[in-house]
Write a protein that holds these residues in place. Structure first.
Motif, mmCIF file in Angstrom:
data_model
loop_
_atom_site.group_PDB
_atom_site.id
_atom_site.type_symbol
_atom_site.label_atom_id
_atom_site.label_comp_id
_atom_site.label_asym_id
_atom_site.label_seq_id
_atom_site.Cartn_x
_atom_site.Cartn_y
_atom_site.Cartn_z
ATOM 1 N N SER A 181 0.841 -1.202 0.000
ATOM 2 C CA SER A 181 0.000 0.000 0.000
ATOM 3 C C SER A 181 0.872 1.246 0.000
ATOM 4 O O SER A 181 2.035 1.203 0.407
ATOM 5 C CB SER A 181 -0.928 0.018 1.221
ATOM 6 O OG SER A 181 -0.160 0.099 2.419
ATOM 7 N N SER A 183 0.446 5.556 0.929
ATOM 8 C CA SER A 183 -0.383 6.662 1.410
ATOM 9 C C SER A 183 0.493 7.891 1.589
ATOM 10 O O SER A 183 1.719 7.789 1.601
ATOM 11 C CB SER A 183 -1.061 6.301 2.739
ATOM 12 O OG SER A 183 -0.084 6.024 3.735
ATOM 13 N N LYS A 185 0.863 11.982 3.598
ATOM 14 C CA LYS A 185 0.424 12.940 4.606
ATOM 15 C C LYS A 185 1.034 14.296 4.294
ATOM 16 O O LYS A 185 2.237 14.378 4.048
ATOM 17 C CB LYS A 185 0.869 12.483 5.999
ATOM 18 C CG LYS A 185 0.242 11.182 6.474
ATOM 19 C CD LYS A 185 0.761 10.827 7.858
ATOM 20 C CE LYS A 185 0.152 9.527 8.361
ATOM 21 N NZ LYS A 185 0.667 9.169 9.702
ATOM 22 N N GLU A 187 -3.102 14.451 3.113
ATOM 23 C CA GLU A 187 -3.759 13.981 1.898
ATOM 24 C C GLU A 187 -4.018 15.126 0.928
ATOM 25 O O GLU A 187 -3.928 14.955 -0.288
ATOM 26 C CB GLU A 187 -5.072 13.276 2.244
ATOM 27 C CG GLU A 187 -4.884 11.963 2.996
ATOM 28 C CD GLU A 187 -6.194 11.252 3.223
ATOM 29 O OE1 GLU A 187 -7.233 11.754 2.738
ATOM 30 O OE2 GLU A 187 -6.196 10.196 3.876
#
Length: 376
Positions: A181, A183, A185, A187
Motif C-alpha cells: 500500500s 499513502s 500525509k 492527503e
C-alpha cells in the motif's frame, strides 16, 4: 615491505575517510538507504582486508602475500571491466566533449594510471627477494606453515565460515518484494506543507531490507525512516500553491502505480490545452533507438513553456527520470524524444506533458506508459 604495509594502511583509512566525507556532502540525498548500506559494507570489508594486509606485509607473513596477489588480480580484472563498461555508456556523448582535456583525463589517463599502479605492485610481489621475504619458494614452506599455524588456520577458517553464514542469512531476501500500500500525509497539502509518503513493502533481506525509493521527474528520494515494513519518504521541497506532482514508489524490481499530489487550477480564460499526444512507434522494442513524443499545445495567449517529464524502471530494479523543455516545430506542435539505447527488455517508461502560458495558466496530460519488449 614497509612501504607496501604503509600504503595498505593508508588505503584502509582513506577509504573510510572518503565515505565519511561523501556522506557529509549533499550527494547522498540522491541515494537510497539501501545503497548507502551497501557502500558502508563494501568500505568496512575493504578496510578489514587492507588492515590485515598491512599487518601481514609488515610482519612478512606468508598468507599476506597470497592475499595481496589475489586482491590485486581481482582488482585489475574489475578495474578493466568497469572502465570498459563506463566507456560503453559514454559512447553516445558528443565528440566535442570527448575531445576536451577534462574528459580525456577522467576517462583515459586516470584509469590507465590506476591500472599501471596495480600492475607494478603485482609485479613487485613476484620478485625473487620479495617472495623470499614472505617465505615463498623455500623447501616445504606450505607444509611447515600449516603445521606451525594449525590453530591460527583453524580459527581463521571458523571465523570465515561464521561470517559466510551470517552474510548468507543477512543478504538473502526473505521473500518476493511486494508494494502492499501507499499513502501520503497530508492527503490534501496546502502551500508550504512538507509531504511525506508512506509505503508498506514486504520482502527484502534482514541486512539491506528493500531497495526502495520515491521517484518523480528529475529526483530520486531515499528512505527517511523505516518502521518494520513501512518505509517513509519525504519530498525535498515544500508543496507549492497551484502545483501538481506525480510520483511512483520503486522497490526492488517492483514499481507502484502512478500517484498524483495536488490539482492545478485550470481556468478557461486562455483555453490552454494539450491534445493529439502521439507516440512513435506505438510499441517500441529493444531494437528501437528512440521514441518520439509529439503533442498539440494551443492557447489564446503566448505559450511560455512546454515540459516533458519521464521516468523509467528496469525489471532488475534500476531506473531514472528526467525533465526537459519540448521543442516547437511549428503549427502548435511540440516534440521530444526518449532515448532507448541502453534500455533492456521489460523496462517500463512513464511520461507526461505540462504546458504553461504567459497568463500563468497550466495544463497537464494524463501519465502515459509503455513497456519495452524483445523484437518479434
Amino acid at each position: 615491505m614497509t612501504v607496501l604495509a604503509i600504503l595498505a594502511f593508508i588505503g584502509a583509512i582513506a577509504g573510510i575517510a572518503y565515505l565519511i566525507t561523501f556522506i557529509s556532502s549533499d550527494w547522498p540525498i540522491q541515494l537510497t538507504q539501501y545503497f548507502m548500506r551497501i557502500m558502508w559494507i563494501k568500505a568496512i570489508i575493504m578496510a578489514i582486508l587492507l588492515l590485515s594486509l598491512a599487518y601481514g606485509f609488515f610482519k612478512g607473513l606468508l598468507w599476506s602475500w597470497f592475499l595481496g596477489v589475489i586482491m590485486l588480480t581481482i582488482g585489475i580484472i574489475l578495474h578493466v571491466h568497469g572502465t570498459l563498461t563506463f566507456l560503453g555508456t559514454l559512447s553516445s556523448y558528443p565528440d566535442q566533449l570527448k575531445n576536451s582535456m577534462p574528459y580525456i583525463i577522467a576517462v583515459y589517463i586516470i584509469p590507465f594510471l590506476i591500472l599501471v599502479i596495480y600492475g607494478l605492485i603485482l609485479f613487485y610481489l613476484t620478485k625473487p627477494h620479495v617472495k623470499t621475504y614472505f617465505g615463498i619458494g623455500q623447501p616445504s614452506d606450505i607444509t611447515s606453515t600449516v603445521k606451525e599455524s594449525k590453530r591460527t588456520l583453524v580459527f581463521i577458517a571458523a571465523v570465515l565460515v561464521i561470517i559466510a553464514g551470517i552474510c548468507i542469512w543477512g543478504f538473502t531476501p526473505s521473500g518476493d518484494i511486494d508494494i502492499i500500500s501507499v499513502s501520503q500525509k497530508p492527503e490534501n497539502p496546502q502551500p508550504g506543507d512538507t509531504i511525506t509518503v508512506i509505503a508498506e513493502i514486504s520482502g527484502g533481506s534482514p541486512f539491506l531490507g528493500v531497495s526502495a525509493s520515491l521517484r518523480y521527474p528529475g529526483i530520486i528520494d531515499g528512505v527517511t525512516s523505516k518502521d518494520d515494513n513501512k518505509y517513509s519518504f519525504t519530498f525535498l521541497y515544500p508543496f507549492k500553491d497551484s502545483t501538481e506532482k506525480w510520483y511512483v514508489i520503486s522497490a526492488g524490481d517492483k514499481t507502484s502505480e502512478v500517484f498524483e499530489i495536488g490539482r492545478v487550477e485550470k481556468s478557461n480564460i486562455t483555453s490552454l490545452s494539450i491534445t493529439e499526444v502521439i507516440q512513435t512507434p506505438g510499441k517500441p522494442t529493444t531494437a528501437t533507438s528512440s521514441v518520439e513524443i509529439s503533442a498539440k499545445v494551443t492557447s489564446n495567449v503566448t505559450i511560455s513553456k512546454v515540459t516533458f517529464e519521464d521516468m523509467h524502471f528496469t525489471e532488475g530494479g534500476g531506473g531514472g527520470s528526467g525533465s526537459s523543455s519540448m521543442r516547437s516545430r511549428g503549427n502548435d506542435t511540440y516534440e521530444d524524444i526518449i532515448r532507448l539505447d541502453y534500455y533492456e527488455s521489460g523496462t517500463r517508461v512513464f511520461y507526461r506533458i505540462k504546458a504553461v502560458d504567459e497568463s500563468g495558466n497550466t495544463a497537464v496530460t494524463p501519465v502515459y506508459t509503455f513497456t519495452l519488449t524483445d523484437p518479434v
